[in-house]
Design an enzyme around this catalytic site. Sequence first.
Site, PDB file in Angstrom:
ATOM      1  N   ASP A  86       6.830   1.253   1.807  1.00  0.00           N
ATOM      2  CA  ASP A  86       6.466   0.258   0.788  1.00  0.00           C
ATOM      3  C   ASP A  86       7.300   0.487  -0.475  1.00  0.00           C
ATOM      4  O   ASP A  86       7.724  -0.472  -1.131  1.00  0.00           O
ATOM      5  CB  ASP A  86       4.986   0.373   0.411  1.00  0.00           C
ATOM      6  CG  ASP A  86       4.070   0.143   1.594  1.00  0.00           C
ATOM      7  OD1 ASP A  86       3.569  -0.968   1.759  1.00  0.00           O
ATOM      8  OD2 ASP A  86       3.861   1.093   2.369  1.00  0.00           O
TER       9      ASP A  86
ATOM     10  N   PHE B 240      -0.399  -0.934  12.766  1.00  0.00           N
ATOM     11  CA  PHE B 240      -1.323  -0.483  11.721  1.00  0.00           C
ATOM     12  C   PHE B 240      -1.805  -1.593  10.787  1.00  0.00           C
ATOM     13  O   PHE B 240      -3.012  -1.771  10.584  1.00  0.00           O
ATOM     14  CB  PHE B 240      -0.643   0.629  10.905  1.00  0.00           C
ATOM     15  CG  PHE B 240      -1.469   1.165   9.774  1.00  0.00           C
ATOM     16  CD1 PHE B 240      -2.423   2.154   9.976  1.00  0.00           C
ATOM     17  CD2 PHE B 240      -1.290   0.685   8.476  1.00  0.00           C
ATOM     18  CE1 PHE B 240      -3.176   2.650   8.933  1.00  0.00           C
ATOM     19  CE2 PHE B 240      -2.047   1.169   7.424  1.00  0.00           C
ATOM     20  CZ  PHE B 240      -2.991   2.154   7.651  1.00  0.00           C
ATOM     21  N   ASN B 241      -0.886  -2.344  10.182  1.00  0.00           N
ATOM     22  CA  ASN B 241      -1.295  -3.305   9.145  1.00  0.00           C
ATOM     23  C   ASN B 241      -2.226  -4.381   9.694  1.00  0.00           C
ATOM     24  O   ASN B 241      -3.109  -4.874   8.978  1.00  0.00           O
ATOM     25  CB  ASN B 241      -0.070  -3.973   8.506  1.00  0.00           C
ATOM     26  CG  ASN B 241       0.706  -3.019   7.618  1.00  0.00           C
ATOM     27  OD1 ASN B 241       0.164  -2.013   7.169  1.00  0.00           O
ATOM     28  ND2 ASN B 241       1.965  -3.320   7.382  1.00  0.00           N
TER      29      ASN B 241
ATOM     30  N   ASP C 252       0.843  -1.203   0.000  1.00  0.00           N
ATOM     31  CA  ASP C 252       0.000   0.000   0.000  1.00  0.00           C
ATOM     32  C   ASP C 252       0.881   1.256   0.000  1.00  0.00           C
ATOM     33  O   ASP C 252       0.873   2.015   0.972  1.00  0.00           O
ATOM     34  CB  ASP C 252      -0.946  -0.001   1.228  1.00  0.00           C
ATOM     35  CG  ASP C 252      -0.201  -0.047   2.561  1.00  0.00           C
ATOM     36  OD1 ASP C 252       0.972  -0.482   2.581  1.00  0.00           O
ATOM     37  OD2 ASP C 252      -0.783   0.376   3.579  1.00  0.00           O
TER      38      ASP C 252
ATOM     39  N   THR D 212       3.189  -6.015   2.721  1.00  0.00           N
ATOM     40  CA  THR D 212       3.667  -4.866   3.509  1.00  0.00           C
ATOM     41  C   THR D 212       2.524  -3.888   3.791  1.00  0.00           C
ATOM     42  O   THR D 212       2.761  -2.713   4.067  1.00  0.00           O
ATOM     43  CB  THR D 212       4.826  -4.138   2.793  1.00  0.00           C
ATOM     44  OG1 THR D 212       4.349  -3.638   1.543  1.00  0.00           O
ATOM     45  CG2 THR D 212       6.011  -5.049   2.565  1.00  0.00           C
TER      46      THR D 212
ATOM     47  N   ASN E 290      -2.434   2.598   3.702  1.00  0.00           N
ATOM     48  CA  ASN E 290      -1.902   3.932   3.993  1.00  0.00           C
ATOM     49  C   ASN E 290      -2.725   5.029   3.339  1.00  0.00           C
ATOM     50  O   ASN E 290      -2.803   6.147   3.844  1.00  0.00           O
ATOM     51  CB  ASN E 290      -0.458   4.055   3.485  1.00  0.00           C
ATOM     52  CG  ASN E 290       0.530   3.324   4.381  1.00  0.00           C
ATOM     53  OD1 ASN E 290       0.345   3.270   5.588  1.00  0.00           O
ATOM     54  ND2 ASN E 290       1.561   2.753   3.789  1.00  0.00           N
TER      55      ASN E 290
ATOM     56  N   HIS F 103       9.973   0.337   8.008  1.00  0.00           N
ATOM     57  CA  HIS F 103       9.292  -0.914   8.339  1.00  0.00           C
ATOM     58  C   HIS F 103       9.330  -1.935   7.185  1.00  0.00           C
ATOM     59  O   HIS F 103       9.766  -3.070   7.341  1.00  0.00           O
ATOM     60  CB  HIS F 103       7.814  -0.644   8.667  1.00  0.00           C
ATOM     61  CG  HIS F 103       7.595   0.376   9.727  1.00  0.00           C
ATOM     62  ND1 HIS F 103       7.817   0.128  11.054  1.00  0.00           N
ATOM     63  CD2 HIS F 103       7.129   1.657   9.667  1.00  0.00           C
ATOM     64  CE1 HIS F 103       7.507   1.191  11.771  1.00  0.00           C
ATOM     65  NE2 HIS F 103       7.088   2.137  10.947  1.00  0.00           N
ATOM     66  N   ASP F 104       8.778  -1.524   6.047  1.00  0.00           N
ATOM     67  CA  ASP F 104       8.437  -2.514   5.021  1.00  0.00           C
ATOM     68  C   ASP F 104       9.625  -3.221   4.358  1.00  0.00           C
ATOM     69  O   ASP F 104       9.541  -4.431   4.090  1.00  0.00           O
ATOM     70  CB  ASP F 104       7.529  -1.868   3.960  1.00  0.00           C
ATOM     71  CG  ASP F 104       6.164  -1.535   4.540  1.00  0.00           C
ATOM     72  OD1 ASP F 104       5.787  -2.140   5.560  1.00  0.00           O
ATOM     73  OD2 ASP F 104       5.480  -0.665   3.975  1.00  0.00           O
TER      74      ASP F 104
HETATM   75  C1  BDR Z   1       3.155  -0.076   8.612  1.00  0.00           C
HETATM   76  O1  BDR Z   1       2.096   0.861   8.447  1.00  0.00           O
HETATM   77  C2  BDR Z   1       2.335   1.681   7.337  1.00  0.00           C
HETATM   78  O2  BDR Z   1       2.195   3.024   7.702  1.00  0.00           O
HETATM   79  C3  BDR Z   1       3.717   1.385   6.824  1.00  0.00           C
HETATM   80  O3  BDR Z   1       3.742   1.423   5.409  1.00  0.00           O
HETATM   81  C4  BDR Z   1       4.012   0.007   7.363  1.00  0.00           C
HETATM   82  O4  BDR Z   1       3.613  -0.993   6.451  1.00  0.00           O
HETATM   83  C5  BDR Z   1       3.893   0.242   9.898  1.00  0.00           C
HETATM   84  O5  BDR Z   1       3.044   0.116  11.003  1.00  0.00           O
HETATM   85 CA    CA Z   2       2.973  -0.486   4.168  1.00  0.00          CA
END
Ligand code: BDR
Ligand code: CA
Length: 325
Positions: free
Chosen positions: A14, A166-167, A9, A125, A36, A240-241
Amino acid sequence: MKKVIIDCDPGHDDALAILLAAGHLDVLGITTVGGNQTLEKVTNNTLKILECAELTHIPVARGMGEPLMAPRIDTSDIHGPDVHGTTGLDGPELPEPDISIIASHGVDFIVDTVMSTNDVTLIPTGPLTNVASALRREPRIKDRLAGISLMGGNLAIGNVTATAEFNIYVDPLAAHIVFSSGVPVKMCGINLTRQVMATDVEIGRIRSLNNRVGTFVADLLDFYVGSIKRLYGLPGGALHDPCAVVPLINPQMIQFEPMRVAIERYGEHTTGMTVCDYRHLQDSGNADFRTIARRKGAPPYTDVGLKINRDRFFDLLIETLATYP
Ligand code: BDR
Ligand code: CA
């Protein structure tokens, strides 16, 4: 080269996952998922990234825009512009893409590709809506997949809520379907990804590559790291991703530990939490403790990422970005 599908996303981090993967792996396709930003925006961003990096041979299939299980918040809050901006990829100025998505739906693309190609690994991701939908639509992909290496979850604390990342928070039912599927899952949660924070030092290294993609990424990170500094007062932004891509390139760079991970779907305060049973890692001084904890949870176990080598991660990322136009 290992064969992968990236489900994402974009999203600043990403974008980095795509660029890192395409430098080392056979990316069979990219599927997009609402997260996102809206599905339309993240799909458009994906096409822009591929054009910028001259990766237009990679097919892009648009997937699911909304979660299987709506979180207990107003859905308009899901697409958080705080960190990624109103486009989902704020910062660099990129032209509208000339390339377009393929006709297949993202979920069909995953199913068809995995059924026709051996040993594919999925790299999600974003929220797990597409992956879960594919597992539901064609359960035979469970036995055909080499594995799933995902960014999401947390060993302890969350980022969207006290306990949820979040994810996972965006679609807890999808996460439950994926984590309980029996497909080998590697989880790169925020306990891991916060070990690779990009600061102005790394942004400087990337900008000094002096190539188009390096400048694009430096502009991305200026916005992303700037948002995180402003919002949270941190010195850098966690990448993160791309962490979810690392095990496919260099399995030694991340230390994983198998443990039982359940997804909290109905908690009063904990919806979206990845409940990790790591009692066996506690330094209890009681030898029996480890055995007892291992006996408690039934498989499947998830390989949960605990430690990543920060210096090697940034060297790998920056060396890869240097190979682009
Ligand atoms: C995740 O949430 C999104 O904001 C980032 O792309 C990442 O995948 C981190 O919590
Ligand atoms: Ca992401």
